[in-house]
Design a protein around this motif. Structure first.
Motif, PDB file in Angstrom:
ATOM      1  N   MET A  96      -5.587   1.068   8.817  1.00 32.44           N
ATOM      2  CA  MET A  96      -4.856   0.608   8.113  1.00 32.44           C
ATOM      3  C   MET A  96      -4.576  -0.712   8.706  1.00 32.44           C
ATOM      4  SD  MET A  96      -2.667   1.354   5.182  1.00 32.44           S
ATOM      5  CE  MET A  96      -1.435  -0.262   5.579  1.00 32.44           C
ATOM      6  N   GLU A  97      -4.499  -0.593  10.463  1.00 32.13           N
ATOM      7  CA  GLU A  97      -4.843  -2.052  10.872  1.00 32.13           C
ATOM      8  C   GLU A  97      -6.519  -2.029  10.451  1.00 32.13           C
ATOM      9  OE1 GLU A  97      -5.392  -0.242  15.586  1.00 32.13           O
ATOM     10  OE2 GLU A  97      -3.144   0.353  15.064  1.00 32.13           O
TER      11      GLU A  97
ATOM     12  N   ALA B 227       0.320  -1.320  -0.016  1.00 28.42           N
ATOM     13  CA  ALA B 227       0.413   0.441  -0.001  1.00 28.42           C
ATOM     14  C   ALA B 227       0.571   1.109  -0.137  1.00 28.42           C
ATOM     15  CB  ALA B 227      -1.012  -0.453   0.857  1.00 28.42           C
TER      16      ALA B 227
ATOM     17  N   GLU C 115       6.371   5.501  -0.100  1.00 23.64           N
ATOM     18  CA  GLU C 115       5.537   5.497  -0.221  1.00 23.64           C
ATOM     19  C   GLU C 115       5.138   6.150  -1.007  1.00 23.64           C
ATOM     20  OE1 GLU C 115       2.254   6.997   0.812  1.00 23.64           O
ATOM     21  OE2 GLU C 115       3.251   7.294   3.002  1.00 23.64           O
TER      22      GLU C 115
ATOM     23  N   VAL D 189      -0.868  -7.716   4.146  1.00 24.08           N
ATOM     24  CA  VAL D 189      -0.429  -6.028   4.254  1.00 24.08           C
ATOM     25  C   VAL D 189       0.528  -5.534   4.219  1.00 24.08           C
ATOM     26  CG1 VAL D 189      -2.348  -4.084   3.956  1.00 24.08           C
ATOM     27  CG2 VAL D 189      -2.734  -6.372   3.155  1.00 24.08           C
ATOM     28  N   GLN D 190       1.130  -4.958   3.849  1.00 23.18           N
ATOM     29  CA  GLN D 190       2.759  -3.743   3.930  1.00 23.18           C
ATOM     30  C   GLN D 190       2.282  -2.252   2.651  1.00 23.18           C
ATOM     31  OE1 GLN D 190       6.010  -6.471   4.551  1.00 23.18           O
ATOM     32  NE2 GLN D 190       4.695  -7.773   3.151  1.00 23.18           N
ATOM     33  N   THR D 191       3.507  -1.952   3.407  1.00 22.59           N
ATOM     34  CA  THR D 191       2.850  -0.274   2.488  1.00 22.59           C
ATOM     35  C   THR D 191       4.565  -0.248   1.788  1.00 22.59           C
ATOM     36  OG1 THR D 191       5.037   0.657   4.303  1.00 22.59           O
ATOM     37  CG2 THR D 191       3.105   0.850   4.849  1.00 22.59           C
TER      38      THR D 191
ATOM     39  N   LEU E 125      -7.378  -2.214   7.752  1.00 24.28           N
ATOM     40  CA  LEU E 125      -7.688  -3.098   5.928  1.00 24.28           C
ATOM     41  C   LEU E 125      -6.823  -3.569   7.010  1.00 24.28           C
ATOM     42  CD1 LEU E 125      -7.638  -2.250   2.926  1.00 24.28           C
ATOM     43  CD2 LEU E 125      -5.974  -1.331   2.857  1.00 24.28           C
ATOM     44  N   ARG E 126      -6.067  -4.456   7.567  1.00 26.16           N
ATOM     45  CA  ARG E 126      -5.308  -5.659   7.590  1.00 26.16           C
ATOM     46  C   ARG E 126      -6.201  -7.087   8.542  1.00 26.16           C
ATOM     47  NH1 ARG E 126      -0.499  -1.464   8.700  1.00 26.16           N
ATOM     48  NH2 ARG E 126       0.797  -2.172   7.740  1.00 26.16           N
TER      49      ARG E 126
ATOM     50  N   PRO F  78      -2.723   5.188  10.844  1.00 26.39           N
ATOM     51  CA  PRO F  78      -2.912   4.132  11.261  1.00 26.39           C
ATOM     52  C   PRO F  78      -4.194   3.645  11.865  1.00 26.39           C
ATOM     53  CG  PRO F  78      -2.190   5.587  12.682  1.00 26.39           C
ATOM     54  CD  PRO F  78      -2.656   6.827  11.754  1.00 26.39           C
TER      55      PRO F  78
ATOM     56  N   THR G 142      -1.825   5.659   3.715  1.00 33.14           N
ATOM     57  CA  THR G 142      -0.883   4.336   5.147  1.00 33.14           C
ATOM     58  C   THR G 142      -0.884   5.407   5.892  1.00 33.14           C
ATOM     59  OG1 THR G 142       0.699   5.684   3.470  1.00 33.14           O
ATOM     60  CG2 THR G 142      -0.154   3.487   2.265  1.00 33.14           C
TER      61      THR G 142
END
Length: 384
Positions: free
Chosen positions: A322-323, A311, A344, A334-336, A325-326, A319, A316
């Motif tokens: 992202m939490e 991502a 990014e 799922v990583q950046t 989404l993961r 937080p 991104t």
């Protein structure tokens, strides 16, 4: 149709600056890149990246109502900011304008009317390239979306070309997710023609619009997830948002402020003003769920061996987003984008440096499997 004669030798490195103001309208992103080769053999090296915020009053005018006069003024005014950002990127890298082959400027999208929306698909980006060329002394390539639209495509997403050129793996297909104002996703492998890419729906656009209203303009986004974490999802509002017709469309598809901008935000806010943090939590879940459903509907059946998702974009840096989404996409990793060794925040600006470099050598850089265009075409218009 014959491609235009190349303006540069693809065997020689081309220094290009990429400029972008995204759908979030928060800043100009500028990336100076060295590009060598072309097509299957293209290589990109990031030399510098800067992010230059827009004045708040300018953002308000870009997002406000427009007529021909205000558009004309913004076209030239925004270009001054783009030119200043390009010069900052050069200064950061210690590179002179004379060393740069071209600036690739995406500009600021003011309208995007994809195929199917009406009888005349169109797209409009502003940020006058002649002004950028005058201020920097560097040729400018701009208007990257229009040729793809003319060839029957959506003119978006354009980022799959960079995703394939820079981040593809020979071992397994890899997903690249960008969470800007709009969310978009690419799945890339060894062959460009096998790329699948499309807009998923809202990225930060709805969250940003609501954040400005919740904080009365003090915050332009859900900074660090602090607003959305204070609320609870409103189930009936989430169901209403997820019924948006765009989400059910099959790829190729592209979205913009017409579907997920101020009109939608105004309607949500008017009906739920008394629950500001719950509205923020719901908007965050709307973004997460639209991405997750796109993955489950269009990617998982076609790419069961997907290596993972990488991502980028402003989302991104939230937080809370992202939490969620993961958790929602588990067990898919799922990583950046940093996991692939690339910052990014520089990715989208680097795209337009790459597209400018490919324009210079006459190489088509749209991805018809992503945009729906009838054929591959050289993107951009040159202002010498």
């Amino acid at each position: 149709m014959r491609l235009h004669p190349p303006l540069a030798d693809p065997r020689q490195p081309r220094l290009c600056v990429g400029l972008l103001s995204g759908t979030s309208v928060d800043a100009v992103e500028a990336a100076l890149c060295e590009v060598t080769g072309t097509g299957d053999n293209v290589r990109l090296r990031l030399l510098s990246h800067v992010s230059v915020p827009f004045p708040r009053e300018l953002v308000a005018r870009v997002l406000g109502p427009q007529d021909a006069g205000t558009l004309s003024t913004l076209n030239f005014e925004l270009a001054e900011h783009f030119a200043a950002a390009a010069k900052q990127a050069l200064e950061k890298a210690g590179v002179s304008p004379e060393q740069v082959a071209a600036i690739g400027s995406h500009g600021q999208t003011m309208a995007h009317v994809p195929p199917g929306a009406n009888a005349h698909p169109s797209t409009l980006q502003i940020g006058e390239p002649a002004v950028i060329a005058e201020r920097t002394g560097i040729p400018v390539i701009s208007d990257f979306r229009t040729r793809d639209v003319a060839a029957g495509g959506h003119g978006a997403p354009l980022v799959p070309y960079l995703d394939w050129a820079v981040f593809r793996s020979r071992e397994a297909p890899r997903a690249l997710l960008n969470i800007g104002g709009i969310g978009n996703i690419s799945v890339v492998g060894p062959r460009l023609e096998d790329t699948l890419a499309f807009d998923t729906g809202p990225g930060n656009m709805v969250l940003d619009g609501l954040a400005r209203r919740v904080t009365q303009g003090r915050l332009a986004c859900d900074l660090d997830g602090t607003l959305s974490r204070r609320g609870l999802v409103i189930p009936e509002l989430l169901a209403e948002l997820l019924a948006h017709p765009f989400l059910a469309l099959p790829p190729p598809k592209s979205a913009g402020r017409e579907g997920f901008g101020e009109v939608l935000v105004d309607g949500v806010w008017a009906r739920h003003t008394g629950r500001p943090y719950d509205v923020m939590a719901t908007a965050l879940e709307f973004t997460v769920e639209s991405i997750a459903r796109a993955y489950e509907t269009w990617l998982l059946p076609r790419f069961p061996g997907l290596e993972g998702m990488y991502a980028s974009g402003g989302g991104t840096r939230n937080p809370a987003l992202m939490e969620r989404l993961r958790a929602r996409l588990a067990p898919l990793p799922v990583q950046t984008l940093e996991a692939l060794g690339f910052p990014e925040g520089a990715k989208e600006a680097a795209l337009f440096a790459l597209l400018a470099a490919e324009h210079l050598v006459g190489t088509p850089a749209n991805v018809p499997s992503a945009t729906g265009a009838r054929r591959r075409v050289v993107l951009g218009k040159l202002t010498p």
